[in-house]
Design a protein around this motif. Structure first.
Motif, PDB file in Angstrom:
ATOM      1  N   ASP A  24      40.868  79.676  50.300  1.00 43.26           N
ATOM      2  CA  ASP A  24      40.044  78.478  50.128  1.00 43.26           C
ATOM      3  C   ASP A  24      40.720  77.250  50.739  1.00 43.26           C
ATOM      4  OD1 ASP A  24      38.177  79.964  48.858  1.00 43.26           O
ATOM      5  OD2 ASP A  24      38.494  79.096  46.859  1.00 43.26           O
ATOM      6  N   GLN A  25      39.904  76.272  51.039  1.00 42.97           N
ATOM      7  CA  GLN A  25      40.416  75.018  51.580  1.00 42.97           C
ATOM      8  C   GLN A  25      41.376  74.369  50.575  1.00 42.97           C
ATOM      9  OE1 GLN A  25      37.340  72.261  52.564  1.00 42.97           O
ATOM     10  NE2 GLN A  25      38.690  70.831  53.629  1.00 42.97           N
ATOM     11  N   GLY A  26      42.495  73.918  51.091  1.00 42.68           N
ATOM     12  CA  GLY A  26      43.471  73.240  50.252  1.00 42.68           C
ATOM     13  C   GLY A  26      44.331  74.171  49.417  1.00 42.68           C
ATOM     14  N   SER A  27      44.310  75.472  49.737  1.00 36.70           N
ATOM     15  CA  SER A  27      45.105  76.408  48.942  1.00 36.70           C
ATOM     16  C   SER A  27      46.534  76.545  49.463  1.00 36.70           C
ATOM     17  CB  SER A  27      44.430  77.782  48.897  1.00 36.70           C
ATOM     18  OG  SER A  27      44.292  78.321  50.207  1.00 36.70           O
ATOM     19  N   GLY A  28      46.859  75.861  50.584  1.00 34.52           N
ATOM     20  CA  GLY A  28      48.241  75.845  51.059  1.00 34.52           C
ATOM     21  C   GLY A  28      48.524  76.729  52.251  1.00 34.52           C
ATOM     22  N   LYS A  29      47.483  77.115  52.986  1.00 31.49           N
ATOM     23  CA  LYS A  29      47.657  78.033  54.122  1.00 31.49           C
ATOM     24  C   LYS A  29      48.517  77.415  55.222  1.00 31.49           C
ATOM     25  CE  LYS A  29      43.232  78.382  54.923  1.00 31.49           C
ATOM     26  NZ  LYS A  29      42.754  77.444  53.875  1.00 31.49           N
ATOM     27  N   VAL A  91      46.590  90.866  56.089  1.00 34.60           N
ATOM     28  CA  VAL A  91      45.959  89.612  55.687  1.00 34.60           C
ATOM     29  C   VAL A  91      46.730  89.035  54.505  1.00 34.60           C
ATOM     30  CG1 VAL A  91      43.885  88.545  54.722  1.00 34.60           C
ATOM     31  CG2 VAL A  91      43.675  90.295  56.504  1.00 34.60           C
ATOM     32  N   VAL A  92      47.060  87.740  54.606  1.00 32.21           N
ATOM     33  CA  VAL A  92      47.656  86.996  53.501  1.00 32.21           C
ATOM     34  C   VAL A  92      46.558  86.127  52.897  1.00 32.21           C
ATOM     35  CG1 VAL A  92      49.299  85.195  52.868  1.00 32.21           C
ATOM     36  CG2 VAL A  92      49.986  87.010  54.458  1.00 32.21           C
ATOM     37  N   LEU A  93      46.212  86.394  51.643  1.00 36.84           N
ATOM     38  CA  LEU A  93      45.201  85.592  50.941  1.00 36.84           C
ATOM     39  C   LEU A  93      45.908  84.606  50.015  1.00 36.84           C
ATOM     40  CD1 LEU A  93      42.423  88.179  49.955  1.00 36.84           C
ATOM     41  CD2 LEU A  93      42.436  86.568  51.862  1.00 36.84           C
ATOM     42  N   THR A  94      45.597  83.346  50.160  1.00 37.93           N
ATOM     43  CA  THR A  94      46.287  82.308  49.382  1.00 37.93           C
ATOM     44  C   THR A  94      45.390  81.730  48.290  1.00 37.93           C
ATOM     45  OG1 THR A  94      45.585  80.581  50.929  1.00 37.93           O
ATOM     46  CG2 THR A  94      47.703  81.656  51.360  1.00 37.93           C
ATOM     47  N   TYR A  95      46.032  81.338  47.225  1.00 36.66           N
ATOM     48  CA  TYR A  95      45.383  80.533  46.192  1.00 36.66           C
ATOM     49  C   TYR A  95      46.393  79.476  45.750  1.00 36.66           C
ATOM     50  CZ  TYR A  95      48.074  83.081  42.620  1.00 36.66           C
ATOM     51  OH  TYR A  95      49.077  83.601  41.853  1.00 36.66           O
ATOM     52  N   ALA A  96      45.918  78.402  45.186  1.00 32.90           N
ATOM     53  CA  ALA A  96      46.790  77.315  44.728  1.00 32.90           C
ATOM     54  C   ALA A  96      47.091  77.509  43.249  1.00 32.90           C
ATOM     55  CB  ALA A  96      46.124  75.962  44.968  1.00 32.90           C
TER      56      ALA A  96
END
Length: 669
Positions: A24-29, A91-96
């Motif tokens: 998601d946007q702003g999750s720190g990618k 794939v690296v999936l990020t969350y904040a």
């Protein structure tokens, strides 16, 4: 989490790992990628990053990682995101960590989206912004991720990090690379927490290869040899003691008085994988020639180069090996292998024995007898060797591969021999092949299938089951006490002849062709003789002529009127032997199979000749005679001119000599 050790150098042929970071946007990618690449937390973060190459010296694995950041801002970017994800190696999936909704988005959108796109690569879930997480809501990563990992087995690893505080940023990309270079999925079933069957089979083969004295256990010396081969470093005596102690504490059958058993060997690898040390097992597998699919790498199997009219056979060394391994797995010493013993013999191959010896449904029952229920309950060595010979003839690379899997000790190329070209056999008027292939042609209901069934020892049946695709039968034919040949009968359905002949080289693999007809049916004879002409013409046109025999089946029935005259005329016109009468029903084969082998061993005989072929040969003979006449005439002229020149020269010399004598005499007087 501490940073894992680098381990041994990976022989993987990959030159780079494409890591796509999504979330998601702003999750720190973007912050995660920039910090990993520049080792510095960015002040101004761009919304989307271009592909970024990570520095080689910061990562323990020797492959560079072009990383790509995907935007999730609006739907207009969805196609670009999908394209990037489908090109990913992992794939690296990020969350904040400070925004629970971004974590929920993983299972609600991102992971289902990957499945929808059919992206079947390892997934690393990363909780970014660890430094911003509310200290009053401390929940373990395992508690948070366990339900998601149960639902989405493609998740390889979960980790939390902070780009701002430089906490575990390198580890994120280390695990991403590791998921590609040392994947879990081929080795381990996360649900059952056990090694996968193909991994077990590979490790069992490795264990057997390292068990030099074949006593069912790895001694200290054998264990040390294994360590040196795989990791280029010996084990200290105390380390060997420690390894065996760990195994024995968990399972007593893992170690005995002789050393580490197969059970213990497999347990150790399961333990390595459970502890995240997949590189250990992958290093072992790759050292013994396995690829990412846990199959032998292509470069371990020598290529087989042969002309269309050459074939491949097992050597005596290979047959002796097969006999030895057959006897070794014949536990009750009854001279046959039962299904359980066969399965054990092939337990070191990636698939079961049904997939190896029965690699094609058309050849699955090419030589085995069935019981009354149609089942296979045992296999004699002659049937075992026949199926290997058939497999080698039709797919020599596959045969060599499986010989390696079951423990063939020598160079794989020493297990096969490429035969002499059939064209040269015809010139030398003899074939030295041990495996001969016979194509069986004929119309429907002529008796082709009944002939094949009888050849492999199946009882005669009155029922008619049409053959819709090529079918094989293989058996040993005793021509004499000293001469035994493997004969392969390949039944060609009437409808399959056109497809066969669409290939110019289709007859190149044929040692002899047999044309079967029902001698009681005139239309059957007519179709069979037409097929004979068609095959003979194809051989004449392509240069792959084959010996041919005519078989008059159903000799127990009355022949149609004019049968003898018609068959005699055709056989005499085409220069082949008169039809051989047989009756499968009565078990009267009139020495047919020996006649087939004898004709194939002398390939210059029994080759049919069509009218067009005779005319072509006569034309070529006339041309050759004319050329010879012209050549001889030209040679006579050349020789005549040369002789005349010699004669003239001699005459001239004689005349000059006489003048000189006269002159000399005149001067003297």
């Amino acid at each position: 989490m501490a940073k894992p050790s680098s381990g041994t150098v990976n022989p993987h042929s990959r030159t780079g790992v494409r890591i796509v970071v999504a979330g998601d946007q702003g999750s720190g990618k973007s912050s995660l990628i920039i910090t990993a690449a520049a080792d510095n937390f960015p002040v101004n973060v761009p919304p989307v990053l271009p592909p970024t190459r990570l520095p080689e010296d910061l990562y323990p694995i020797e492959y560079l990682s072009p990383s790509s950041d995907t935007s999730s801002r609006t739907s207009e970017h969805s196609d670009k995101v999908a394209e990037e994800l489908q090109r990913a190696d992992t794939v690296v999936l990020t969350y904040a960590c400070d925004r629970p909704e971004t974590l929920e988005s993983l299972s609600a959108f991102w992971l289902p989206h990957l499945r929808k796109l059919e992206v079947k690569v390892p997934v690393i879930v990363v909780g970014c912004k660890l430094d911003l997480r509310d200290e009053n809501q401390q929940v373990s990563l395992e508690q948070v991720m366990s339900p998601i990992m149960q639902q989405f087995r493609e998740i390889e690893t979960c980790i939390e990090c902070s780009a701002c505080r430089h906490i575990q940023v390198p580890e994120v990309f280390y695990y991403a690379q590791k998921a590609v270079l040392h994947p879990t999925a081929p080795l381990f079933d996360q649900e059952s927490q056990t090694l996968k069957p193909r991994c077990v089979r590979a490790l069992k083969r490795i264990f057997i290869l390292c068990d030099h004295d074949r006593d069912g256990a790895l001694s200290d010396a054998e264990l040390n040899d294994f360590q040196v081969k795989c990791f280029n470093a010996p084990l200290q005596p105390s380390e060997i003691v420690g390894v065996k102690k760990v195994v024995q504490e968990k399972m007593s059958e893992g170690v005995n008085e002789r050393g580490l058993t197969l059970t213990g060997f497999l347990f150790l690898h399961a333990l390595f994988i459970e502890k995240g040390r997949l590189e250990t097992t992958w290093t072992v597998l790759r050292k013994f020639g396995y690829n990412d699919d846990i199959k032998l790498a292509d470069d371990l199997i020598p290529p087989v180069k042969l002309a269309p009219d050459q074939s491949v056979e097992l050597t005596n060394e290979a047959i002796e090996f097969l006999k030895a391994i057959f006897d070794a797995f014949d536990g009750d010493r009854d001279g046959m292998l039962r299904p359980r013993e066969l399965e054990e013999l092939f337990s070191t191959a990636p698939e079961s024995q049904q997939s190896v010896l029965g690699w094609n449904s058309n050849m699955k029952d090419a030589c085995q007898k069935r019981n009354a229920l149609g089942d296979y309950h045992w296999m004699l060595f002659v049937e075992f060797s026949l199926q290997w010979s058939l497999m080698t003839l039709l797919n020599p690379t596959f045969s060599m591969e499986n010989l390696i899997y079951i423990g063939y000790p020598g160079d794989p190329s020493s297990a096969i021999r490429v035969t002499r070209r059939r064209r040269l056999d015809r010139k030398k008027q003899h074939s030295d092949r041990n495996v001969l292939q016979c194509f069986v042609f004929g119309p429907r209901k002529a008796g082709k299938s009944a002939l094949l069934n009888s050849f492999i020892g199946r009882p005669y049946s009155e029922g008619y089951n049409p053959t819709n695709e090529d079918r094989y039968g293989v058996n040993v034919v005793d021509v004499s006490m000293e001469n035994k040949k493997y004969l392969v009968l390949r039944e060609i359905p009437e409808d399959g002849v056109r497809k066969l002949l669409s290939n110019k080289e289709s007859l190149a693999s044929c040692d002899i062709a047999v044309f079967v007809h029902d001698r009681s049916d005139e239309s059957s004879w007519r179709t069979s003789s037409e097929l004979l002409v068609e095959i003979a013409s194809h051989g004449e046109d392509t240069g792959f002529e084959v010996p041919c025999l005519i078989v008059a089946a159903k000799d127990d029935l009355d022949s149609f009127p004019m049968a003898i005259q018609e068959s005699t005329r055709v056989s005499q016109d085409m220069g082949v032997e008169a039809p051989i009468p047989i009756s499968v029903k009565l078990g009267d084969f009139n020495g047919l199979f020996r006649k087939i082998v004898t004709a194939a061993e002398h390939p210059h005989l029994s080759i049919p000749e069509t009218e067009a072929g005779r005319s072509r040969k006569q034309y070529h003979r006339l041309i050759n005679r004319s050329l010879i006449t012209v050549s001889v005439g030209a040679a006579v002229v050349v020789v005549g001119l040369a002789a005349y020149r010699v004669y003239s020269c001699r005459q001239e010399r004689s005349r000059v000599g006489k003048v000189l004598v006269v002159v000399g005499w005149t001067i003297t007087n």
